[in-house]
Design a protein around this motif. Structure first.
Motif, short mmCIF file in Angstrom:
data_model
loop_
_atom_site.label_atom_id
_atom_site.label_comp_id
_atom_site.label_asym_id
_atom_site.label_seq_id
_atom_site.Cartn_x
_atom_site.Cartn_y
_atom_site.Cartn_z
N HIS A 277 0.82 -1.21 0.00
CA HIS A 277 0.00 0.00 0.00
C HIS A 277 0.85 1.26 0.00
O HIS A 277 0.41 2.31 -0.50
N SER B 295 1.71 1.53 -3.68
CA SER B 295 0.49 1.83 -4.42
C SER B 295 0.06 3.28 -4.22
O SER B 295 -0.36 3.95 -5.17
N ASP C 166 -5.29 -2.19 -3.92
CA ASP C 166 -5.28 -2.47 -2.48
C ASP C 166 -5.50 -3.95 -2.25
O ASP C 166 -5.96 -4.67 -3.15
#
Length: 474
Positions: free
Chosen positions: A199, A202, A210
């Motif tokens: 995450h 990301s 996710d």
């Protein structure tokens, strides 16, 4: 021989003799150097190859949670979404892919976030070729300083890598305690570390992927401010231009016009977006939250116009909120960043152009600097082409999937084109034909602005001019 030349030697003359050196000749094979001239099609090919390879790997049984191959087109959809840092998926990532598949998606949106152009620039540096004016313009390096040579470009690329690694590492460190302690479900320490890494990368790369499960993004964490704020700040830093961040280290008087436009535009959109969502959805999307959570989630929603993460169910958004999100997605982040859209620079140039037209100015001026006509032309062309592409994409999507409502279709098509990742369910409900259109929109959205900007020359090619005549408008 001297007499033949008209010279007669006399007594007492001194004759000097000089040795003539014969030039030494050494034969050898000519040294060949790899020549790479940056062109727009190279980036398109590089992106396409990475997407196809990623889709082929995700299609393998080892990438699947069940051990069976997922359909190739679905794997390609995920790969295109990851490389274009969009975040749209046909199915939930954690429930579909194995640990290996999750790692592949992470590698893909890490590559896509930094941009294939950056990696192509590294290849050019390794090949030993200096970047000319065209090359610096193509890779966005001309914005740093004037007269950047190979060494300057190398320094810039190294700074980008260091900056990316630093922000991702700090985000990981800040997320790790929450995943270890607060994450529901009792995940193991190894899984918590992996979730923090995933995450963090990301968020910074504005990928929107996710591993929370249920295709709910971070809706279950709406009342937990810590992970929301950490990922929101990381996403905002990723949506800023690398060059803007480096230029901010200089005194304010030495900020470039590009930096001033990016900081002003990003700040205004963040404030306006937060205020709008806070007021419009106070008793709607944020109805069950405290006042503090409403403010945090409004800020997170405004930031994630480039990321795609959300803490509220977007399929329950009213028409006014959905339209505001579509506009914010269309603008996107800054150039040479991990975000997409038409870019904040284009939006600001067009805005100042409209203001200049309203006050009757023949030139576009911003912050005491005149913007070149070629930049204004490029920004206008980019905005109009993007709007035309969106209109055609939405038209074809509705034509192949008439059962999907217009608003969710318009929302998801813009999300694909702007590489955002927000969805109101149209991408999951679409047929394979509709999914193929979304794949094309994601591909065009990631590469279109770069290609258009590189094709329009800085100096207009005027060999001759036609007579001027006014045209009625309005």
């Amino acid at each position: 021989m001297s007499e033949q030349r008209g010279y007669r030697r006399r007594p007492g003359d001194v004759v000097l003799r000089r040795v003539r050196l014969q030039p030494e000749r050494v034969s050898g094979a000519p040294r060949r150097r790899l020549r790479i001239s940056p062109r727009s099609w190279m980036v398109v090919v590089l992106f396409g190859v990475v997407m196809l390879v990623g889709g082929a790997i995700l299609h393998l049984p080892v990438s699947s949670q069940s051990g069976e191959s997922i359909p190739f087109l679905d794997a390609l959809y995920t790969s295109v979404s990851a490389v274009s840092v969009t975040g749209l998926t046909r199915f939930d990532t954690v429930e579909t892919f194995s640990n290996f598949g999750e790692f592949v998606t992470l590698a893909l949106f890490q590559l896509g976030g930094l941009g294939v152009t950056m990696y192509a620039g590294v290849l050019i540096m390794l090949a030993g070729q200096r970047l000319g004016m065209r090359g610096r313009q193509f890779f966005g390096i001309e914005l740093m300083t004037s007269g950047v040579d190979r060494s300057g470009a190398t320094v810039l690329l190294r700074r980008v890598m260091v900056y990316t690694a630093l922000i991702e590492f700090v985000t990981f460190v800040l997320l790790l305690p929450w995943f270890l302690i607060e994450q529901p479900g009792g995940v193991s320490a190894e899984r918590a570390i992996w979730l923090s890494i995933y995450h963090a990368i990301s968020a910074f790369n504005n990928a929107g992927f996710d591993l929370m499960g249920g295709s709910n993004s971070f809706i279950g964490q709406a009342n937990q401010a810590w992970p929301v704020l950490v990922m929101g700040v990381s996403a905002f830093l990723g949506s800023l231009s690398f060059l803007t961040v480096f230029n901010l280290r200089q005194p304010r008087r030495r900020w470039s016009l590009d930096t001033r436009l990016v900081i002003t535009g990003m700040g205004l959109l963040l404030i306006v977006g937060t205020a709008f969502f806070l007021i419009a959805d106070w008793s709607r999307l944020f109805a069950d939250q405290s006042a503090g959570s409403k403010l945090v989630n409004s800020l997170f929603l405004s930031v994630n116009r480039t990321t795609g993460m959300t803490t509220v169910p977007l399929d329950q958004a009213r028409a006014d909120s959905s339209l505001a999100m579509i506009i914010l997605m269309f603008i996107g982040g800054a150039s040479t960043s991990t975000a997409s859209g038409i870019k904040i620079g284009s939006f600001m140039v067009v805005t100042f152009g409209v203001f200049s037209a309203l006050i009757g100015s023949a030139r576009v001026v911003a912050f005491g600097r005149e913007i070149p006509a070629s930049v204004v032309l490029r920004a206008n062309a980019l905005v109009l082409i993007a709007l035309g592409g969106y209109a055609f994409g939405l038209l074809f999507f509705i034509a192949v999937d008439p059962d999907i409502d217009v608003l969710p279709a318009a929302f998801d098509v813009m999300s694909a084109l702007a590489n955002c990742g927000w969805t109101q369910g149209a991408s999951q409900a679409a047929t394979q034909a509709g999914a193929n259109i979304l794949i094309l929109m994601m591909f065009v959205g990631r590469l279109g602005p770069l290609v258009i900007a590189s094709l329009i020359p800085d100096r207009p090619r005027e060999r001759y001019r036609f007579p001027t005549e006014a045209v009625r408008i309005g």
